[in-house]
Design an enzyme around this catalytic site. Sequence first.
Site, PDB file in Angstrom:
ATOM      1  N   ASP A 115     -54.819  -6.035  30.713  1.00  0.00           N
ATOM      2  CA  ASP A 115     -53.575  -6.528  30.128  1.00  0.00           C
ATOM      3  C   ASP A 115     -53.295  -7.945  30.611  1.00  0.00           C
ATOM      4  OD1 ASP A 115     -50.735  -6.974  29.574  1.00  0.00           O
ATOM      5  OD2 ASP A 115     -50.625  -4.820  29.203  1.00  0.00           O
TER       6      ASP A 115
ATOM      7  N   ASN B 125     -46.183   2.906  23.743  1.00  0.00           N
ATOM      8  CA  ASN B 125     -44.842   2.579  23.261  1.00  0.00           C
ATOM      9  C   ASN B 125     -44.885   2.548  21.740  1.00  0.00           C
ATOM     10  OD1 ASN B 125     -43.855   2.204  25.926  1.00  0.00           O
ATOM     11  ND2 ASN B 125     -44.735   0.164  25.948  1.00  0.00           N
TER      12      ASN B 125
ATOM     13  N   HIS C 164     -51.670   0.685  20.790  1.00  0.00           N
ATOM     14  CA  HIS C 164     -52.516   0.571  21.979  1.00  0.00           C
ATOM     15  C   HIS C 164     -51.927   1.461  23.072  1.00  0.00           C
ATOM     16  CE1 HIS C 164     -49.399  -2.506  22.385  1.00  0.00           C
ATOM     17  NE2 HIS C 164     -49.523  -2.370  23.704  1.00  0.00           N
TER      18      HIS C 164
ATOM     19  N   HIS D 230     -51.555   2.115  27.283  1.00  0.00           N
ATOM     20  CA  HIS D 230     -51.576   1.468  28.589  1.00  0.00           C
ATOM     21  C   HIS D 230     -52.120   2.451  29.628  1.00  0.00           C
ATOM     22  CE1 HIS D 230     -48.863  -1.913  27.448  1.00  0.00           C
ATOM     23  NE2 HIS D 230     -48.471  -1.030  26.543  1.00  0.00           N
TER      24      HIS D 230
END
Length: 124
Positions: free
Chosen positions: A5, A67, A80, A82
């Site tokens: 990230d 999210n 995506h 995390h």
Amino acid sequence: MAFLDTHPKNRLHVLIVPKYHGKFLQDIPDQYLTDILPISKRFATILTNKASTTDNEEKFPFRILQNNGIKAGQEVEHVHFHFIPIGPVKLGQHADSTDKKVITQELEEFQHYIKNELSGGDRN
């Protein structure tokens, strides 16, 4: 696809992205989601073997999250996931450094290590 990230919540914060483009999880066909947990598990295994934390109960605690929508914290219009290590992550001899140059070098070395492990590279 997976990569570090660019705005990490912690060291080794990795994004795992399905190859199919969709803004919301419900937009992604199931066949493009089947690799998400196996890839996450591979990261967990690799990182547990390589990294250590100061937590004595769990060698490498982490969370996996997605999210879905602006109100949920989604900032990018592509689904995506995390993979976020929890707590202080120690990668090597400079684990406590705040020097961006040292951290960048350490993460580049670790990225090479992860790529090698994921590709089934040399196990010596």
